[in-house]
Structures are given as C-alpha cells and as structure tokens.
Design an enzyme around this catalytic site. Structure first.
Site, PDB file in Angstrom:
ATOM      1  N   ARG A   1       0.819  -1.197   0.000  1.00 22.43           N
ATOM      2  CA  ARG A   1       0.000   0.000   0.000  1.00 22.43           C
ATOM      3  C   ARG A   1       0.863   1.260   0.000  1.00 22.43           C
ATOM      4  NH1 ARG A   1      -1.939   0.790   4.294  1.00 22.43           N
ATOM      5  NH2 ARG A   1      -1.257  -1.088   5.375  1.00 22.43           N
TER       6      ARG A   1
ATOM      7  N   LYS B   1      -8.626  -2.108   1.091  1.00 25.62           N
ATOM      8  CA  LYS B   1      -8.401  -1.243   2.237  1.00 25.62           C
ATOM      9  C   LYS B   1      -9.077   0.120   2.058  1.00 25.62           C
ATOM     10  CE  LYS B   1      -6.158  -3.292   5.615  1.00 25.62           C
ATOM     11  NZ  LYS B   1      -5.831  -4.654   5.683  1.00 25.62           N
TER      12      LYS B   1
ATOM     13  N   HIS C   1      -9.827  -3.436  12.670  1.00 20.60           N
ATOM     14  CA  HIS C   1      -8.825  -4.108  11.837  1.00 20.60           C
ATOM     15  C   HIS C   1      -8.415  -5.394  12.553  1.00 20.60           C
ATOM     16  CE1 HIS C   1      -4.681  -4.043   9.681  1.00 20.60           C
ATOM     17  NE2 HIS C   1      -5.588  -4.617   8.918  1.00 20.60           N
TER      18      HIS C   1
ATOM     19  N   SER D   1      -0.152  -5.249   9.904  1.00 21.33           N
ATOM     20  CA  SER D   1       0.248  -6.148   8.823  1.00 21.33           C
ATOM     21  C   SER D   1       1.379  -7.084   9.259  1.00 21.33           C
ATOM     22  CB  SER D   1       0.698  -5.300   7.636  1.00 21.33           C
ATOM     23  OG  SER D   1       0.869  -6.112   6.526  1.00 21.33           O
TER      24      SER D   1
ATOM     25  N   LYS E   1      -2.864 -12.033  11.860  1.00 19.63           N
ATOM     26  CA  LYS E   1      -4.338 -12.068  11.841  1.00 19.63           C
ATOM     27  C   LYS E   1      -4.847 -13.202  10.950  1.00 19.63           C
ATOM     28  CE  LYS E   1      -4.835  -7.835  10.261  1.00 19.63           C
ATOM     29  NZ  LYS E   1      -3.403  -7.521  10.205  1.00 19.63           N
ATOM     30  N   THR E   2      -4.350 -13.222   9.709  1.00 20.52           N
ATOM     31  CA  THR E   2      -4.837 -14.205   8.745  1.00 20.52           C
ATOM     32  C   THR E   2      -4.408 -15.619   9.151  1.00 20.52           C
ATOM     33  OG1 THR E   2      -4.758 -12.539   7.003  1.00 20.52           O
ATOM     34  CG2 THR E   2      -4.829 -14.839   6.291  1.00 20.52           C
TER      35      THR E   2
ATOM     36  N   ASP F   1      -9.585 -10.118   8.278  1.00 23.57           N
ATOM     37  CA  ASP F   1      -8.955  -8.787   8.299  1.00 23.57           C
ATOM     38  C   ASP F   1      -9.808  -7.608   8.779  1.00 23.57           C
ATOM     39  OD1 ASP F   1      -6.533  -7.374   7.712  1.00 23.57           O
ATOM     40  OD2 ASP F   1      -7.505  -6.490   5.979  1.00 23.57           O
TER      41      ASP F   1
ATOM     42  N   ARG G   1       1.290 -12.247  -1.925  1.00 23.94           N
ATOM     43  CA  ARG G   1      -0.073 -12.419  -1.412  1.00 23.94           C
ATOM     44  C   ARG G   1      -0.881 -13.422  -2.216  1.00 23.94           C
ATOM     45  NH1 ARG G   1      -1.934  -9.282   3.247  1.00 23.94           N
ATOM     46  NH2 ARG G   1      -0.355  -7.700   3.481  1.00 23.94           N
TER      47      ARG G   1
HETATM   48  N1  LIG Z   1       4.588 -17.215  15.678  1.00 24.48           N
HETATM   49  C1  LIG Z   1       3.955 -16.771  14.604  1.00 24.48           C
HETATM   50  N2  LIG Z   1       2.667 -16.362  14.682  1.00 24.48           N
HETATM   51  C2  LIG Z   1       2.024 -15.879  13.595  1.00 24.48           C
HETATM   52  N3  LIG Z   1       2.573 -15.778  12.373  1.00 24.48           N
HETATM   53  C3  LIG Z   1       3.844 -16.192  12.223  1.00 24.48           C
HETATM   54  C4  LIG Z   1       4.584 -16.696  13.323  1.00 24.48           C
HETATM   55  N4  LIG Z   1       5.822 -17.019  12.883  1.00 24.48           N
HETATM   56  C5  LIG Z   1       5.852 -16.733  11.578  1.00 24.48           C
HETATM   57  N5  LIG Z   1       4.679 -16.246  11.150  1.00 24.48           N
HETATM   58  C6  LIG Z   1       4.386 -15.779   9.770  1.00 24.48           C
HETATM   59  O1  LIG Z   1       4.069 -14.403   9.837  1.00 24.48           O
HETATM   60  C7  LIG Z   1       3.141 -14.055   8.839  1.00 24.48           C
HETATM   61  C8  LIG Z   1       1.890 -13.462   9.457  1.00 24.48           C
HETATM   62  O2  LIG Z   1       1.162 -12.883   8.402  1.00 24.48           O
HETATM   63  P1  LIG Z   1      -0.407 -12.746   8.342  1.00 24.48           P
HETATM   64  O3  LIG Z   1      -1.073 -13.812   9.132  1.00 24.48           O
HETATM   65  O4  LIG Z   1      -0.767 -12.629   6.901  1.00 24.48           O
HETATM   66  O5  LIG Z   1      -0.546 -11.332   9.055  1.00 24.48           O
HETATM   67  P2  LIG Z   1      -1.698 -10.273   8.958  1.00 24.48           P
HETATM   68  O6  LIG Z   1      -2.911 -10.969   8.451  1.00 24.48           O
HETATM   69  O7  LIG Z   1      -1.839  -9.790  10.365  1.00 24.48           O
HETATM   70  O8  LIG Z   1      -1.184  -9.221   8.030  1.00 24.48           O
HETATM   71  C9  LIG Z   1       2.804 -15.325   8.084  1.00 24.48           C
HETATM   72  O9  LIG Z   1       3.619 -15.368   6.947  1.00 24.48           O
HETATM   73  C10 LIG Z   1       3.190 -16.417   9.100  1.00 24.48           C
HETATM   74  O10 LIG Z   1       3.560 -17.616   8.477  1.00 24.48           O
HETATM   75  C1  LIG Z   2      -3.887  -5.984   2.937  1.00 23.40           C
HETATM   76  C2  LIG Z   2      -3.276  -5.496   3.949  1.00 23.40           C
HETATM   77  O1  LIG Z   2      -3.551  -5.989   5.213  1.00 23.40           O
HETATM   78  P1  LIG Z   2      -2.813  -7.043   6.151  1.00 23.40           P
HETATM   79  O2  LIG Z   2      -1.353  -6.938   5.872  1.00 23.40           O
HETATM   80  O3  LIG Z   2      -3.186  -6.589   7.511  1.00 23.40           O
HETATM   81  O4  LIG Z   2      -3.322  -8.420   5.830  1.00 23.40           O
HETATM   82  C3  LIG Z   2      -2.396  -4.368   3.764  1.00 23.40           C
HETATM   83  O5  LIG Z   2      -2.023  -3.782   4.785  1.00 23.40           O
HETATM   84  O6  LIG Z   2      -2.106  -4.009   2.599  1.00 23.40           O
HETATM   85 MN   LIG Z   3      -4.036 -10.460   6.766  1.00 24.78          MN
END
Ligand SMILES: Nc1ncnc2c1ncn2[C@@H]1O[C@H](COP(=O)(O)OP(=O)(O)O)[C@@H](O)[C@H]1O
Ligand SMILES: C=C(OP(=O)(O)O)C(=O)O
Ligand SMILES: [Mn+2]
Length: 504
Positions: free
Chosen positions: A46, A187, A206, A224, A228-229, A243, A308
């Site tokens: 972003r 977003k 969020h 980010s 979360k995911t 999200d 992504r």
């Molecule tokens: N202990 C952990 N807990 C959560 N995620 C972790 C951990 N260690 C490594 N990761 C990695 O960190 C990243 C978390 O990203 P994601 O779940 O997409 O975050 P968000 O959705 O908050 O942006 C993933 O690539 C995941 O595999």
């Molecule tokens: C899509 C996004 O959200 P997140 O990384 O929290 O998944 C972003 O911040 O561009």
């Molecule tokens: Mn996410």
C-alpha cells in the site's frame, strides 16, 4: 458516461470468466494450482502517503486531519475524476457489484470499476458476492474506480506523486490511480466503513475473527504481518474473516467475502488451510512460479516480501458464511516485537487493553541491509491508523465500552522475536503461538499462575499447555540479561513517548 462509450464493459463476470480474460489479455499466468499469478510492478504494497480525503463541508469537522488523513479540495478531486472519465472512454472495463458487510442491517452496497480483469477477479473474491436476486436489485452506495494506468500530475493535480487514492464521501466515490497493488482496493472500502459505521454505533475493527464450537467468538487485532490471517485460520474453529470486522449491538460481522494471505514461506505443513485455499480462481500477487511446472515458490521473495494470495472465504473449510456471529469473549492483540522483549502471551487489564489498543505497537524490520539488527518500533493507533478517518480515541472508546459490557478477556500475544532481538534471536514458532492462543481461547490459560513483568507490568502465565515454560518470560530466553533489560527499557520508553499524544 456509459452511454457514450463504445468499448465493451463487462459486468459481474464469474471468477472463471475473469480468469480466462485475464489470461487472454496476458495480465497473468496460470500456476500449477490453477491460481492466477500476477505482478504489480513497482507498488508491491500500500501507499499510505498517497491517500487523500476530499475536504467537503459535511465531513470536514469529523475527520482527524493530519499525516494519515490528508485533505484535497473538491476542485482537485473533480479534476482527477474528469481525467478518470476521459481515461476510461476507450478502455475495456470490468465491473463488480457486491457488498461490504455481512450483516444485512449494516452492509454497504458497492460497485468496483476496474481497468484490469485480474483486479476485478480480486475484488470478486475479496468482497461479498451477491446472489442473483440481490444483484437484480443492487444499487451501489459507494463506488471504487481503480485505474492503475492513470497517473496523476503532481504539478497540476496537487498530489505527492503519480499515485493517488482519493475518497469523496459526498460523491461516495474512491478513485485509485498509479498503483497496481490490489490491497489498495479492499483497504479503501475498509477506510470508508471506518468513517461511516461509528455514526451507526458499530465499531469497525482491523482484526480477524473466528468462532469455536461453543459459539465463543474471538477477535485478533494486529498490524500487517502480525498473524491475523494465519492465526484465525484454525481447523478447530470456524473462520468469520481474516482482516476487517464490525461490532454492533448484535455481535460481530465480517466486512469481506474473502481473504488476502501473506505467502512468504507458506508451507502446507504449517498453514494447511491457507495452502489448500490457493486454487482455481485465487490470485497470486508477486509470487514466483517455477517456469516449467508452474509450481509456486513461496520462499522466493525476489519481487517483494509482501507476496499475497487472494481467495474467497468459501475456500477455507468450515468458514462461517455469512460471516456474522455473537459478541466476542476473547480479544487477542497481536504484535510482532522485533526487540524480542515482550512476553509471548500476557493478560491485560481493562486499562492495559485500552493502552495497548491506542498504542498499536509492532516492529518494522530494519531495512534490508546486511548486519543491521536494530528493529524499528511502529505505533499505529487501534492497530490500523492508516485506515482511520476519525480520531483514534473515537474507536478506542467504543471498543472499551463493548469490552466492559461483554466482559471480554484481552490478551497481548507477541508473534515476533524470542531469545534476542531480530538478527540475534528467532521468530516465535507458529506452533507455540497457536498453543498459547488456544489456551487463551479455551480458558485453560486462566488455570496457570501469573507473574507480573517488572518493566511492562504485563501478567505473564507461568505455564501453558504444550509450550516450554522458559519461553513464557522472554528474559529467560536471552543469554545476556543486561541487554534484555536495556532493550526492554528502550521499548518501554518508546511506548511512553508515543502514548503522550493521547494523554489529555
Ligand atoms: N509465531 C507466529 N505467529 C504468527 N505468524 C507467524 C509466526 N511465525 C511466523 N509467522 C508468519 O508471519 C506471517 C503473518 O502474516 P499474516 O497472518 O498474513 O498477518 P496479517 O494478516 O496480520 O497481516 C505469516 O507469513 C506467518 O507464516
Ligand atoms: C492488505 C493489507 O492488510 P494485512 O497486511 O493486515 O493483511 C495491507 O495492509 O495491505
Ligand atoms: Mn491479513
């Protein structure tokens, strides 16, 4: 506008049709999983500094103007809108009509207009797809026009760069130009809902959300990359969303109809649900494929670390559809602390919960230069400052009331570093984080004794099922205790300094 156009406009195509057209137009390539691989050029994330809100009379006094919410005039917006209309005249366009918000009482009917077929596939998968009947009576209340090929001219348009994300609440229109990063579209609607919903007494958040067999709802807030995911995709619980959610008097609801997962180092073993969700119709952004086999190489981050995958929520087994559930019983604040000093899980009092929500701490890793080990603390209010048109305290007060009313337990989970800072220690194992989160969700963590962290004042459990106890207090995991104390004090000072802006 549409009457005078001679070029074809595609309305509400199915995912398979959009895939086919995107491939014909050579917008992307087919991966071995039949997902669509695309590249986004120079914008692989972003662009928060290129976001603008029109300074219109009806919104002016409500918006928290500053670095996050930058004003543009109605005149500037109209100029960009005129450019966009000219630009679209000779383009084949793709239109998606659908909804943001799984709760019928609060959903926002939206229309997304795209220059790229793959962008339209993305929004089709990410937003809530209407039924045939809903489509027949659909009337958009907010429109997003995404034209990556349209560039602004900073000299005449008053933008910072060629890239712009401009929102007009009065015209109920977002215009995006100069960036191909698809996350910008989802977003921008999130930002719109963050403005509209508090007026309807709904807290926009969020966070990801899931629900257990006892109808126990959990929310996971975090910036980010904090998890979360990843952590909301839990085979023992039903996914509500990964999200963006709203919390009304009736409970929580997803804003979206799909997920947008980070793919870096994705493995079938560690994240089976996300791995299996990547199939026909998914969009793989900036993920490299093996040239011969088309097999994705998730370890290859030569384009960006922010690779992504976008897929509809139906691709996660047992997801809750529509994404609407009761009031949460547990809230988890996720932080990826690269200082390696915050406990991997701690229990927050109501006051601490408010403090950490407004602080919104996580770390950015220090550049890509070798040998640089200094992490950079980032404080992003409500774990989502770039998406908040109103002042953060508006959201915090609303959330605080709901936490109180529903007696929600709040935990802080550090998914970041342990055993030392980034460069010395390592990231907490996902398996241990999952075990700690499970203990918070099933309540078993409360059976443990707790000790108070002397620097942060956080309540740390002494034992958690399936997690080695020494990991629960980060100081134990550092070889050099003095370095730990210094780093912890440094981070604690940064927290205090940041929080001063909220002190009355
Ligand atoms: N202990 C952990 N807990 C959560 N995620 C972790 C951990 N260690 C490594 N990761 C990695 O960190 C990243 C978390 O990203 P994601 O779940 O997409 O975050 P968000 O959705 O908050 O942006 C993933 O690539 C995941 O595999
Ligand atoms: C899509 C996004 O959200 P997140 O990384 O929290 O998944 C972003 O911040 O561009
Ligand atoms: Mn996410």
């Amino acid at each position: 506008m549409e009457q005078s156009r001679t070029i074809n406009t595609h309305k509400n195509l199915h995912a398979a049709e959009l895939m086919k057209i995107a491939l014909e137009r050579k917008e992307g390539k087919l991966a071995s999983t039949n997902a669509l691989q695309v590249f986004t050029g120079s914008y692989t994330g972003r662009s928060p500094k290129d976001k603008y809100i029109v300074n219109e009379p009806s919104v002016m006094e409500h918006i928290d103007w500053g670095t996050v919410n930058q004003p543009i005039t109605e005149y500037q917006f109209d100029q960009i809108y005129n450019k966009a209309q000219d630009y679209m005249m000779d383009k084949e366009l793709f239109i998606f009509d659908g909804y943001a918000g799984a709760d019928l009482n609060y959903r926002l009917p939206i229309r997304i207009v795209n220059e790229y077929a793959w962008h339209n596939l993305f929004v089709h998968q990410l937003f809530i797809r209407p039924t045939k009947e809903e489509l027949a009576t659909h009337h958009a209340e907010f429109t997003v026009i995404a034209l990556p090929g349209l560039k602004a001219d900073p000299a005449t348009d008053g933008t910072r760069s060629e890239t712009f994300i401009c929102v007009s609440f009065e015209k109920r229109l977002v215009i995006i130009g100069g960036t191909e990063y698809a996350g910008e579209m989802k977003k921008s609607i999130f930002s719109v809902l963050n403005y509209l919903l508090p007026f309807k007494n709904v807290v926009p958040m969020h966070c990801s959300a899931n629900v257990g067999v006892k109808d126990d709802v959990a929310l996971f807030f975090g910036l980010s990359g904090t998890g979360k995911t990843t952590l909301s995709a839990d085979p023992n619980r039903r996914l509500i969303g990964d999200d963006e959610h709203g919390w009304s008097d009736q409970g929580v609801f997803n804003f979206e109809g799909g997920c947008y997962a980070k793919c870096v180092n994705l493995s079938e073993e560690k994240e089976p649900q996300i791995w299996n969700a990547i199939k026909a119709g998914s969009v793989l952004e900036n993920v490299m494929l093996d040239l011969e086999t088309g097999i994705a190489d998730y370890d290859d981050i030569s384009v960006t670390e922010n690779t992504r995958a976008a897929y509809p929520i139906e691709s996660i087994p047992n997801a809750l559809i529509p994404g609407k559930a009761g009031h949460p019983s547990v809230i988890v604040f996720l932080t990826a602390d690269a200082f390696g000093v915050l406990p991997p899980i701690s229990k927050l009092t109501k006051e601490q919960a408010m403090y950490h929500f407004l602080s919104g701490y996580t770390s950015k890793l220090a550049g890509t230069e070798r040998g640089v080990t200094e992490p950079e603390a980032t404080f992003s209010a409500c774990f989502g400052a770039p998406f908040l048109p109103l002042h953060p305290t508006v959201y915090a007060e609303m959330l605080g009331k709901k936490i109180e009313e529903h007696q929600v337990k709040v935990y802080l989970v550090n998914t970041g570093w342990t055993g030392g800072p980034y460069g010395v220690g390592k990231r907490m194992s996902l398996a241990y984080t999952r075990a700690m989160v499970s203990a918070a969700l099933d309540g078993s963590i409360e059976q443990s004794g707790f000790t108070t962290d002397p620097i942060f004042g956080l309540q740390c459990p002494v034992s958690v099922n399936a997690v080695p106890s020494h990991l629960l207090q980060p100081r134990n995991t550092w070889q050099d205790k003095e370095s730990y104390d210094n780093a912890a004090r440094e981070l604690s000072d940064l927290f205090d300094r940041n929080y001063r802006k909220f002190a009355l």
